[in-house]
Write a protein that holds these residues in place. Structure first.
Motif, short mmCIF file in Angstrom:
data_model
loop_
_atom_site.label_atom_id
_atom_site.label_comp_id
_atom_site.label_asym_id
_atom_site.label_seq_id
_atom_site.Cartn_x
_atom_site.Cartn_y
_atom_site.Cartn_z
N THR A 7 0.83 -1.20 0.00
CA THR A 7 0.00 0.00 0.00
C THR A 7 0.87 1.26 0.00
OG1 THR A 7 -1.68 -1.18 1.24
CG2 THR A 7 -1.83 1.20 1.27
N THR A 9 1.40 5.03 1.17
CA THR A 9 0.94 5.89 2.25
C THR A 9 0.57 7.27 1.72
OG1 THR A 9 3.11 6.83 2.76
CG2 THR A 9 2.55 4.73 3.84
N SER A 10 0.03 8.12 2.58
CA SER A 10 -0.34 9.49 2.19
C SER A 10 0.90 10.31 1.80
CB SER A 10 -1.09 10.18 3.32
OG SER A 10 -0.28 10.26 4.47
N LYS A 11 2.08 9.87 2.24
CA LYS A 11 3.33 10.55 1.88
C LYS A 11 3.95 9.96 0.61
CE LYS A 11 4.70 11.86 6.53
NZ LYS A 11 5.78 11.78 7.54
N GLN A 13 4.90 6.85 0.23
CA GLN A 13 5.88 5.82 0.59
C GLN A 13 5.25 4.43 0.49
OE1 GLN A 13 6.86 7.15 4.51
NE2 GLN A 13 8.43 8.57 3.78
N THR A 15 6.07 0.29 1.63
CA THR A 15 6.90 -0.68 2.34
C THR A 15 7.17 -1.83 1.37
OG1 THR A 15 5.97 -0.12 4.48
CG2 THR A 15 7.01 -2.28 4.29
#
Length: 94
Positions: A7, A9-11, A13, A15
């Motif tokens: 997934t 992220t809102s930034k 990024q 994983t």
């Protein structure tokens, strides 16, 4: 072929899943490259030259050392050439 989901992220990024990190041999602070081929497929790979030190010797050797002035002249010529190619007549780029 195996598909592993991650997934964003809102930034922006992501994983890298443990299985992928293990397969690529990635460790903390390693670099990765996203490669987009001609068909639009995006691939993840370990860069050939992950840091500056690994570039040593990649460009070969000069027959004779260049002076600072000679290097500046070559850099200036390369910059002008790149600028000319970017602003080709009749083509407008934003």
């Amino acid at each position: 072929m195996k598909e592993i989901i991650s997934t964003i992220t809102s930034k922006g990024q992501v994983t890298i899943p443990a299985e992928v990190r293990k397969y690529l041999g990635l460790k903390t602070n390693d670099k990765i490259a996203f490669v987009i081929d001609e068909e639009g497929t995006v691939k993840l790979r370990v860069p050939r030259y992950p840091d500056i030190a690994s570039l040593r010797g990649a460009a070969g050797r000069l027959n004779k050392p260049l002076s600072w002035q000679e290097m500046e002249k070559i850099a200036h010529e390369d910059r002008l050439k790149a600028k000319y190619e970017y602003y080709k007549p009749g083509i407008f780029l934003d």
